[in-house]
Scaffold this active site. Structure first.
Site, PDB file in Angstrom:
ATOM      1  N   HIS A 172       0.829  -1.206   0.000  1.00 36.76           N
ATOM      2  CA  HIS A 172       0.000   0.000   0.000  1.00 36.76           C
ATOM      3  C   HIS A 172       0.871   1.266   0.000  1.00 36.76           C
ATOM      4  O   HIS A 172       0.532   2.267   0.634  1.00 36.76           O
ATOM      5  CB  HIS A 172      -0.926  -0.010   1.222  1.00 36.76           C
ATOM      6  CG  HIS A 172      -2.179   0.790   1.058  1.00 36.76           C
ATOM      7  ND1 HIS A 172      -2.177   2.158   1.009  1.00 36.76           N
ATOM      8  CD2 HIS A 172      -3.476   0.410   0.926  1.00 36.76           C
ATOM      9  CE1 HIS A 172      -3.422   2.603   0.874  1.00 36.76           C
ATOM     10  NE2 HIS A 172      -4.228   1.560   0.827  1.00 36.76           N
ATOM     11  N   GLU A 180      -2.191  -0.079  -5.985  1.00 38.88           N
ATOM     12  CA  GLU A 180      -2.199  -1.353  -5.281  1.00 38.88           C
ATOM     13  C   GLU A 180      -2.448  -2.496  -6.272  1.00 38.88           C
ATOM     14  O   GLU A 180      -3.549  -2.653  -6.783  1.00 38.88           O
ATOM     15  CB  GLU A 180      -3.284  -1.342  -4.210  1.00 38.88           C
ATOM     16  CG  GLU A 180      -3.200  -0.159  -3.265  1.00 38.88           C
ATOM     17  CD  GLU A 180      -4.517   0.127  -2.576  1.00 38.88           C
ATOM     18  OE1 GLU A 180      -5.239  -0.845  -2.236  1.00 38.88           O
ATOM     19  OE2 GLU A 180      -4.856   1.312  -2.401  1.00 38.88           O
TER      20      GLU A 180
END
Length: 339
Positions: free
Chosen positions: A177, A307
């Site tokens: 992330h 992501e």
């Protein structure tokens, strides 16, 4: 000479440094198998190209997912429900607004302390992180054995891989992330240029769960098939953008060998090219940074998360995320930097 090193900053917690021959430095934490910093030379000094907290000790004080390895399932599970089959269902904690299960639960992988080892050769240096997520953690079935590896080479490419195996059928969708800020810290990404190799994206409902069907990006603010300034989307009147305060959407990658993503600084001096084996990229533009807490230095749109993952689902069968014994979950992503 390419090298790595480590320092202990708290009990069982370490900061690991990888450095290549070009002076590029990557800092990692075994807390959450976290990518803490990516620093490159810039006119005689180092500039950090990702969002980072002030010091390693801050990462366990307030959960913010910065550079963390997130799972067992990154993103949201609708109503916290996995309907495994006609007779068996799993219910996960509703840790986002009491509506959805988000980012693996309150004690997801990004909050765990990983074992690790480092390695180096004349060509690259690496750190491998290991964690055994026990059966029943966050109500996920099965013991999930996870290895996360970062490798830095002399071509200024940072490789990231996740390998996981289980002893009982479970869910697995693990991703990093990290937020990129190619203009440097305390800036924003509005005038960064973005290319995504995707013809389709998934619109979201009011709870940020994907709607049932994909939409074509053509003739919309979601069309990044050619390089485009991010603010053309962020400033759009599109209802999806307005509801999310920016981008927070899965893009379904085209099935070819081209780079998945290209990101450029606003002056085009710096770039990052992302390649991945994952089928989708969830793009989140830091829509909710608001100068509070440990992220007090971050502006709204202060960074962009890209992501690489299995896309989240509107269905509760979650079939694409199921991992069975004798199978391997393996995803590989690389970030190549030019500066």
């Amino acid at each position: 000479m390419i090298e790595n090193s480590k320092i202990q900053y708290d009990k069982n917690k370490y900061e690991i440094t990888l450095q290549n021959d070009n002076g590029m430095i990557v800092k990692l934490l075994n807390y959450g198998a976290t990518l803490e910093k990516v620093m490159v030379p810039d006119h005689g000094k180092l500039i950090n190209l990702i969002l980072s907290l002030d010091c390693p000790e801050d990462y366990d004080k307030e959960r913010n997912f910065l550079g963390g390895t997130v799972g067992r399932v990154i993103g949201r599970i609708k109503s916290g429900l996995w309907q495994k089959n006609d007779t068996k269902a799993y219910h996960f904690e509703l840790n986002e607004n009491n509506i959805t299960h988000s980012h693996g639960g309150k004690r997801g992988l990004d909050t765990r302390i990983f074992d690790f080892k480092v390695n180096q050769s004349e060509f690259d240096c690496s750190a491998s992180f290991h964690y055994l997520d026990l059966d029943g953690n966050n109500n996920y079935p099965g013991n999930l054995d996870i290895t996360v590896k970062y490798t830095l080479n002399n071509q200024d490419t940072l490789f990231y891989s996740v390998l996981a195996v289980t002893d009982a059928t479970t869910l697995c969708n693990i991703a990093n992330h990290v937020y990129f800020c190619l203009d440097g810290p305390k800036s924003n990404i509005k005038n960064n240029l973005l290319m995504i190799n995707a013809d389709q994206y998934l619109p979201l409902d009011k709870d940020h769960i994907p709607l049932a069907s994909t939409q074509n990006v053509a003739d919309s603010c979601f069309d990044f098939r050619n390089e485009r300034i991010l603010n053309q989307a962020l400033g759009s009147s599109d209802s999806q953008i307005k509801h999310e305060n920016g981008l927070n959407h899965p893009f379904i990658l085209n099935n070819n060998s081209a780079p998945a993503v290209k990101l450029y600084s606003s002056d085009r001096r710096r770039s990052m090219i992302l390649r991945t084996t994952a089928p989708a990229i969830v793009v989140y533009t830091g829509n909710h940074f608001n100068h509070t807490g440990l992220t007090h230095d971050f502006n709204q749109y202060g960074g962009i998360a890209l992501e690489a993952q299995i896309p989240p689902s509107s269905s509760n069968d979650l079939r694409d995320m199921i991992l069975r014994p004798n199978e391997k979950y393996l995803t590989q992503t690389s970030w190549n930097f030019k500066y």
